[in-house]
Design a protein around this motif. Structure first.
Motif, short mmCIF file in Angstrom:
data_model
loop_
_atom_site.label_atom_id
_atom_site.label_comp_id
_atom_site.label_asym_id
_atom_site.label_seq_id
_atom_site.Cartn_x
_atom_site.Cartn_y
_atom_site.Cartn_z
N MET A 138 -0.59 1.57 -11.17
CA MET A 138 -1.64 0.57 -11.04
C MET A 138 -1.25 -0.74 -11.73
N SER A 139 -0.39 -0.63 -12.71
CA SER A 139 0.13 -1.80 -13.42
C SER A 139 1.34 -1.32 -14.20
N SER A 140 1.88 -2.17 -15.03
CA SER A 140 3.04 -1.77 -15.83
C SER A 140 2.68 -0.76 -16.90
N THR A 141 1.39 -0.61 -17.20
CA THR A 141 0.98 0.28 -18.30
C THR A 141 0.05 1.41 -17.87
N SER A 142 -0.36 1.44 -16.60
CA SER A 142 -1.30 2.48 -16.19
C SER A 142 -0.94 2.99 -14.79
N SER A 143 -1.38 4.21 -14.52
CA SER A 143 -1.11 4.81 -13.22
C SER A 143 -2.30 5.66 -12.82
N MET A 144 -2.30 6.10 -11.57
CA MET A 144 -3.38 6.92 -11.04
C MET A 144 -2.77 8.11 -10.33
N GLU A 145 -3.36 9.28 -10.51
CA GLU A 145 -2.89 10.47 -9.81
C GLU A 145 -3.74 10.69 -8.56
N PHE A 146 -3.06 10.98 -7.48
CA PHE A 146 -3.71 11.21 -6.19
C PHE A 146 -3.25 12.57 -5.67
N TYR A 147 -4.17 13.34 -5.13
CA TYR A 147 -3.73 14.57 -4.50
C TYR A 147 -4.53 14.83 -3.22
N MET A 148 -3.88 15.53 -2.30
CA MET A 148 -4.52 15.89 -1.05
C MET A 148 -4.12 17.33 -0.72
N THR A 149 -5.10 18.14 -0.38
CA THR A 149 -4.82 19.52 -0.04
C THR A 149 -4.39 19.64 1.42
N TYR A 150 -3.51 20.58 1.70
CA TYR A 150 -3.10 20.84 3.07
C TYR A 150 -4.27 21.47 3.85
N LYS A 151 -4.30 21.20 5.16
CA LYS A 151 -5.36 21.74 6.02
C LYS A 151 -4.71 22.41 7.23
N MET A 152 -5.46 23.33 7.86
CA MET A 152 -4.93 23.96 9.06
C MET A 152 -6.06 24.68 9.80
N VAL A 207 0.84 -1.20 0.00
CA VAL A 207 0.00 0.00 0.00
C VAL A 207 0.87 1.25 0.00
N GLU A 208 0.52 2.20 -0.88
CA GLU A 208 1.22 3.48 -0.97
C GLU A 208 0.42 4.60 -0.30
N VAL A 209 -0.90 4.58 -0.45
CA VAL A 209 -1.76 5.58 0.17
C VAL A 209 -2.72 4.87 1.12
N TYR A 210 -2.67 5.25 2.40
CA TYR A 210 -3.53 4.63 3.41
C TYR A 210 -4.21 5.74 4.20
N ASN A 211 -5.53 5.85 4.03
CA ASN A 211 -6.32 6.88 4.69
C ASN A 211 -7.44 6.21 5.47
N ILE A 212 -7.35 6.25 6.78
CA ILE A 212 -8.41 5.69 7.63
C ILE A 212 -8.79 6.74 8.68
N SER A 213 -8.73 8.00 8.28
CA SER A 213 -9.04 9.11 9.16
C SER A 213 -10.54 9.20 9.43
N ILE A 249 -0.51 18.25 -2.18
CA ILE A 249 0.50 17.21 -2.33
C ILE A 249 0.02 16.24 -3.40
N PHE A 250 0.89 15.95 -4.37
CA PHE A 250 0.54 15.07 -5.48
C PHE A 250 1.34 13.77 -5.38
N GLN A 251 0.69 12.69 -5.79
CA GLN A 251 1.37 11.40 -5.88
C GLN A 251 0.87 10.69 -7.13
N THR A 252 1.76 9.95 -7.77
CA THR A 252 1.38 9.09 -8.87
C THR A 252 1.54 7.65 -8.41
N ILE A 253 0.47 6.88 -8.51
CA ILE A 253 0.48 5.50 -8.04
C ILE A 253 0.42 4.58 -9.25
#
Length: 929
Positions: A714-728, A523-529, A708-712
């Motif tokens: 998904m396989s050898s030929t595809s990927s998914m972009e993930f982003y999360m905004t900062y909070k305060m 797992v690269e992104v784990y969100n259980i907030s 914050i951006f991340q590229t995950i």
């Protein structure tokens, strides 16, 4: 005699043919073979170059033996003269720099040159093509050239085909396309895709009557497209897509041409699609998505019976019927999403037997999904999300679509019947059912053996997460989102998740009341907030070495933060906000630390800020607020060049700041909050002076947020972009507010509720992009510096509860964005400035200053009233406030007009950021939704 004559004639013909053949075998000229060999030796053969390298044709080149270059791979000679007339070295694995004096220019008889799909290491295209005056075909595409296209290519008046496309690593550029093509009137094919033109399309192209192909994809074109180009008599292929500044209209009438492929996606074309488009009977591809087209979709589309691809998505087109589609029986791709379609789905869709992709999402369609849709046996991608569909679906109907790979039904009101399911042949890879008002898990999910992406967020699913959910997709599942529902537990309390290839897991915003489940190993992104998790974080979580995002915020977790968290090599975001963690912050952060965001606010942490955080060179956001940290100011943070946000508020920080600082570099800082601590001494002038970003007003986009951006993968030929905004959480205009997003233009300093003393330094006036300044609840004295009037973007200024004296500078009335001003509880005297914003502030802004006089206070000034209003002050009318989007715009008088008061604070958004990149725009450019 006749027989003898015939014999002699035949003998003569034989001898001619024999000698011509013999001559052809040895007709290669030494100067040309030498030039070719020198060209070969100037490059290396890189057979690992990837898909572009097919076969190194020059391997067959050698001067040994006959040395006949006419027999070499890729070389063609004239049969009579023996001169090299064609050289095709496409996909030949050539790698290296093209010499400015390349020996190719010695092949002066060349009529065709193809060097496509090689790698010339970003070298410029050499000047000298004018030597090849006979050249008719020139292809330098996909070969990693860079720089300016040499103008002497425009002297090749015999050119029929010119392809300089897709040199995208360092794109080629052409300063003046009009001058360049002026002499190339015989062109039939011109492809400059990815060449930087940055100019309007020259109208002279409308005179190129021989043109059959014109491709100008992603060229930075601007201005208006010459409408007469559409009516060129021989034009078959026209691509000008991905030129967002290119405007234009379609011919309103008499549009009849041999066009077969027309791509005008992602431009600024507007107006209506004319009825005459139905005359383009040869069209096989029509892509008009991502424009400003409007009006009715003409029913004359029904005449385009050769169409295999029709893409009209992301416009403002309307239609109350889709019956015209059913005539287009050769369609393989149909996309009309993001328009204003209304009515229901036609049952006659089943006539489109060849259809592979159907996208009608984000429209006003309604009703049931017609059962005939399940007869489209070739359908691979079906997008019906964000419509008004309802009803109960039978999963067995879905599985009639044996080729279906992607199914998007999100944002509808549907359910699934409980029937016997036979899904053994299903190829479904992506299933998106978010926001469908589902109350239970669809049982057919447990039968999917190849599922990669599962999105079930924003539903009303209650109870436990069943084990059968992962029965058949245990090995295939990469992405699972079950957030924002009513889930309470895992079936049989099995918190270990045996999903060995899972990369993304989001179970946030549920009702889970259990210990923390350790995510699967990849797992690269784990969100259980936002759940009710309890207990400690097990140290085994550190064995998930692929973690890049870990969000455990808003739970009831306790104990100490495992020291090993700082050692997870790829961790980029760590969010432990609002738990019950105690003890010290982990002190081990390796030199390879990749953290960009650390948010530990609202816990019970104590001790000091670990200096090893200085190893996190990529850190942008650090929030340690609302803890019990007992430390001096961590001045070594200034070594972190990317740091944008420092929040240390409501702790036990103490001591002076200014005296300990020498060389500081908080260049990129946007937000500094040191409020509610025990800092003392003078205000930290050196720190403030180093905040260079706060000194520049650069007109950033108000709608851009710190993310914050991340590229995950998904396989050898595809990927998914993930982003999360900062909070305060930040004090803004007298109220503590939660920021779910932080605008990039928000610049704020809060040093309130400390023990700072001395005067306010004049250099604060250099921070011209500052939006909020709070120095209240300190022991500051002296006068208010007039340099604060330079803070023309300022919206909130709080200097209350200090020992300031003297007059309020009249220049502050020029701060036309100022919404909150508080100087109460000081020792100020003299008249309150009049005009602009100061006429809107109530008496509480000035209370407990015995020497102040004038409106809005009851005591009048001795001169009769306040000082006169200041002279007019020019303000950029396009600037807007970045605070409080929910504040109403204030009306402050006829002389002032509307106050810009909208902002980014208090922007509490329930909808989660979308983690998955739904789709590309066109199949021809890599559709993989």
């Amino acid at each position: 005699m006749a027989a003898l004559s015939l014999y002699l004639l035949l003998s003569w013909v034989f001898l001619l043919a024999f000698f011509r053949t013999r001559l052809a075998e040895v007709l290669c000229h030494e100067d040309e073979s030498s030039a070719l060999m020198e060209f070969k030796r100037s490059f290396r053969m890189n057979t690992t170059y990837g898909w572009q390298c097919i076969y190194p044709k020059v391997h067959s080149w050698s001067l040994d033996g006959s040395g006949d270059c006419c027999s070499w791979g890729g070389v063609k000679c004239d049969e009579v003269t023996g001169r090299v007339i064609a050289l095709d070295l496409s996909s030949s694995c050539l790698s290296g720099t093209m010499s400015p004096n390349t020996t190719l220019f010695r092949l002066v008889h060349l009529e065709s040159l193809n060097l496509a799909f090689n790698s010339f290491d970003s070298s410029p295209i050499p000047y000298g093509f004018s030597n090849l005056s006979r050249l008719q075909y020139l292809n330098l595409s996909h070969s990693n050239f860079s720089g300016e296209i040499p103008h002497d290519i425009s002297q090749l008046s015999k050119l029929i085909s010119l392809d300089l496309s897709y040199n995208w690593e360092e794109p080629l550029h052409l300063p003046n396309m009009g001058d360049f093509v002026h002499n190339l009137t015989g062109l039939k094919k011109l492809d400059l895709s990815y060449v930087n033109l940055s100019s309007p399309l020259p109208s002279i192209l409308a005179n190129f009557s021989s043109l059959t192909l014109l491709k100008l994809f992603n060229c930075g074109l601007n201005g208006e497209f010459p409408v007469s180009i559409f009516q060129l008599p021989n034009l078959e292929v026209l691509w000008v897509d991905d030129n967002p500044n290119l405007s234009g209209f379609f011919p309103k009438s008499h549009w009849d041409s041999p066009l077969k492929s027309l791509e005008i996606s992602s431009t600024s074309f507007s107006g209506e699609i004319p009825t005459s488009i139905g005359n383009l009977s040869y069209l096989t591809e029509l892509m008009l998505d991502g424009n400003n087209l409007q009006g009715q979709i003409p029913v004359s589309f029904a005449n385009l019976t050769q169409l295999s691809v029709l893409w009209l998505s992301s416009n403002n087109l309307s239609s109350d019927t889709l019956e015209w589609v059913v005539n287009l029986t050769k369609l393989t791709f149909l996309g009309i999403s993001d328009n204003r379609l209304s009515g229901g789905l036609p049952s006659s869709f089943e006539n489109l037997k060849q259809l592979e992709c159907l996208d009608l999402s984000h429209n006003d369609l309604h009703g049931d999904i017609p059962s005939t849709l399940w007869n489209l046996k070739n359908l691979q991608r079906l997008f019906l999300d964000s419509l008004n569909l309802n009803g109960t679906l039978d999963a067995n109907d879905l599985f009639k679509l044996g080729s279906l790979k992607s199914l998007y039904l999100s944002y509808n009101n549907i359910s699934f019947a409980k029937t016997f399911i036979n899904a053994t042949s299903s190829k479904l890879l992506r299933l998106c059912l978010d926001s469908c008002s589902l109350t239970e898990f669809p049982q057919f999910i447990g039968y999917l053996s190849e599922l990669v992406v599962l999105q079930l967020q924003h539903n009303k699913i209650r109870g436990a997460i069943p084990r059968w959910m992962r029965n058949n997709s245990r090995e295939s599942l990469y992405h699972a989102n079950l957030s924002d529902s009513l889930l309470t537990s895992f079936e049989s309390n099995q918190t270990n998740l045996p999903l060995p290839n899972l990369r993304y897991l989001d179970i946030s915003s549920n009702l889970l009341e259990t210990i923390l489940p350790v995510p699967p190993p990849l797992v690269e992104v784990y969100n259980i907030s936002n759940n009710f998790l309890f207990g400690e974080i097990p140290t085994s979580i550190c064995e998930v070495i692929s973690l890049t995002v870990l969000d455990l915020s808003n739970n009831n977790l306790n104990g100490k933060i495992p020291p090993c968290l700082g050692s997870i090599g790829r961790l980029t975001l760590l969010n432990l906000v609002r738990n019950k963690f105690h003890g010290v912050i982990p002190h081990v952060y390796l030199n390879s630390c990749t953290l960009e965001m650390i948010d530990l606010r609202e816990n019970q942490l104590r001790g000091i800020v670990p200096r090893s955080l200085g190893n996190c060179q990529m850190l942008e956001f650090l929030n340690l607020g609302d803890n019990q940290i007992n430390d001096t100011f961590p001045f070594w943070l200034s070594k972190l060049a990317y740091l944008k946000v420092i929040i240390l508020q409501s702790n036990k920080f103490h001591g002076p700041i200014e005296g300990h600082l020498s060389q500081l570099n908080f260049t990129g800082l946007h937000i500094l909050d040191l409020s509610n601590n025990n800092f003392n001494g003078k205000l930290p002038s050196k720190l403030i002076q180093s905040c260079h970003t706060m000194k520049v007003i650069d007109g950033q986009d108000m709608l851009a947020y710190m993310t914050i951006f991340q590229t995950i993968n998904m396989s050898s030929t595809s990927s998914m972009e993930f982003y999360m905004t900062y909070k305060m959480k930040l004090m803004n205009k007298g109220m503590e507010r939660e920021y779910e997003k932080i605008s990039t233009i928000l610049m704020a300093i809060d040093l309130s509720h400390n023990k700072f003393e001395g005067s306010i330094p004049k250099l604060i006036g250099d921070l011209k992009s500052l939006r909020m300044l709070n120095l209240s609840h300190n022991f500051l004295n002296g006068s208010i510096p007039s340099s604060l009037a330079n803070l023309t973007m300022l919206e909130s200024l709080d200097l209350s509860l200090n020992n300031l004296e003297g007059e309020i500078p009249q220049q502050l009335a020029n701060l036309t964005f100022l919404e909150v001003f508080d100087v109460s509880h000081n020792q100020l005297s003299g008249p309150i400035p009049r005009g602009t914003q100061f006429d809107t502030f109530g008496s509480s802004s000035f209370a407990m200053n015995a020497g102040l006089c004038g409106s809005p206070l009851p005591n009048k000034c001795t001169n009769g009233d306040n000082a006169p209003p200041p002279s007019s002050f020019k303000v950029d009318s396009e600037e807007e406030s970045p605070f409080n989007l929910d504040w109403k715009i204030m009306i402050v008088g006829a002389g002032v007009g509307f106050l810009v008061g909208v902002v980014l604070g208090s922007l509490i958004i329930d909808e989660k950021s979308r983690w998955f990149l739904h789709f590309s725009k066109r199949m021809a450019k890599g559709w993989n939704r």
